[in-house]
Design an enzyme around this catalytic site. Structure first.
Site, PDB file in Angstrom:
ATOM      1  N   HIS A 125      97.766  19.148  54.626  1.00  8.94           N
ATOM      2  CA  HIS A 125      96.675  19.771  53.766  1.00  8.94           C
ATOM      3  C   HIS A 125      95.344  18.406  54.351  1.00  8.94           C
ATOM      4  O   HIS A 125      94.867  17.341  54.234  1.00  8.94           O
ATOM      5  CB  HIS A 125      96.466  19.164  52.052  1.00  8.94           C
ATOM      6  CG  HIS A 125      97.781  20.972  52.362  1.00  8.94           C
ATOM      7  ND1 HIS A 125      97.552  21.161  50.583  1.00  8.94           N
ATOM      8  CD2 HIS A 125      97.583  22.248  52.685  1.00  8.94           C
ATOM      9  CE1 HIS A 125      98.527  22.093  50.465  1.00  8.94           C
ATOM     10  NE2 HIS A 125      98.406  22.445  51.724  1.00  8.94           N
ATOM     11  N   HIS A 148     103.434  21.694  56.955  1.00  9.20           N
ATOM     12  CA  HIS A 148     101.878  21.747  57.465  1.00  9.20           C
ATOM     13  C   HIS A 148     101.125  20.189  56.537  1.00  9.20           C
ATOM     14  O   HIS A 148     101.568  19.787  55.709  1.00  9.20           O
ATOM     15  CB  HIS A 148     101.440  23.683  57.115  1.00  9.20           C
ATOM     16  CG  HIS A 148     101.165  23.621  55.724  1.00  9.20           C
ATOM     17  ND1 HIS A 148     102.325  23.811  54.739  1.00  9.20           N
ATOM     18  CD2 HIS A 148      99.877  23.453  55.242  1.00  9.20           C
ATOM     19  CE1 HIS A 148     102.128  24.155  53.353  1.00  9.20           C
ATOM     20  NE2 HIS A 148     100.362  23.939  53.432  1.00  9.20           N
ATOM     21  N   GLU A 169      94.417  21.321  60.362  1.00 12.29           N
ATOM     22  CA  GLU A 169      95.393  21.635  59.519  1.00 12.29           C
ATOM     23  C   GLU A 169      96.674  21.505  61.218  1.00 12.29           C
ATOM     24  O   GLU A 169      96.343  22.671  62.107  1.00 12.29           O
ATOM     25  CB  GLU A 169      95.635  22.906  59.088  1.00 12.29           C
ATOM     26  CG  GLU A 169      95.196  22.976  57.850  1.00 12.29           C
ATOM     27  CD  GLU A 169      94.955  24.230  57.064  1.00 12.29           C
ATOM     28  OE1 GLU A 169      96.611  24.031  56.310  1.00 12.29           O
ATOM     29  OE2 GLU A 169      94.941  23.640  55.331  1.00 12.29           O
TER      30      GLU A 169
END
Lengths: 138, 94
Positions: free
Chosen positions: A87, A85, A25
């Site tokens: 995934h 962010h 990540e």
């Protein structure tokens, strides 16, 4: 529906970081301005992920990097408007872990990344107990 | 007692009459934030717990230092210092 403007060069910048960081990540800060129901992103910053034990499916954004982004934003007459962010190998939808730490009033951009490409990019905003999706425009 | 500038993040400005910065006085971080909270209790409730410690997903910076790495809410402040309230950002796919 809220709208977030994320110009193509910034989207490309995020995609490059996401792919380079796969299978881990990656995360960072969105800087820009807000007006009415529209968020305009003007700069993106990458931050370190301090969660090294579960870096494939968790992140803790380095608060020192956030502080640096906040200073840069203020010097440019802008403000922090949200966070992004990735995934890896998961949908671009917020998890329960995402919800627990989220604040009302910020945009949360999530990129689903699989191998060498970004599969999806979506933006979310906490509304009380749950997330609502934002329209992402160029 | 020192006069300190407290920077308010965008999502919390609605609890501070729209202000992005508030001047407050105190001897340490906790006292300054409590002084802000006296005028803006809803803001304080989102930053500090009843025990006077920062909430889990909140970071307080004195200048460029996270107060968690100093003496926490007991960290002394000086005249003209800047306190920043920031979200602690975390999450992930699982």
């Amino acid at each position: 529906m809220n709208r977030i403007s994320l110009p193509a060069p910034l989207r490309e910048e995020l995609s490059t970081i996401a792919v380079d960081g796969y299978p881990y990540e990656t995360c960072g800060v969105l800087v820009g301005a807000c007006a009415d129901d529209e968020v305009r992103v003007e700069k993106v910053f990458q931050a370190r992920n301090l969660n090294t034990e579960r870096a494939r499916d968790r992140y803790v954004l380095d608060p020192d990097d956030l502080m640096s982004a906040d200073l840069a934003a203020r010097e440019a007459g802008l403000e922090i408007v949200g966070f992004w962010h990735t995934h890896p190998d998961h949908p671009a939808r917020p998890s329960e872990t995402d919800r627990q730490a989220a604040w009302d009033g910020y945009s949360y951009v999530i990129l689903s990344v699989s191998g060498a490409r970004v599969e999806d990019l979506r933006s979310w905003r906490l509304n009380g107990e749950g997330f609502v999706e934002e329209q992402v425009a160029a | 007692m020192s006069s300190v500038i407290v920077r308010i993040p965008t999502p919390l400005r609605g609890f501070a009459e729209g202000q992005s910065e508030i001047a407050a006085e105190g001897a340490d971080v906790g006292a300054v934030l409590s002084a802000v909270g006296a005028a803006h209790p809803e803001l304080l409730a989102r930053v500090m717990k009843d025990d006077g410690q920062p909430r889990e997903f909140v970071n307080i910076y004195l200048g460029s230092d996270n107060v968690r790495t100093l003496d926490g809410m007991d960290t002394p402040v000086g005249e003209g210092d800047v306190l920043s309230i920031l979200p602690a950002v975390a999450g992930g796919a699982e």
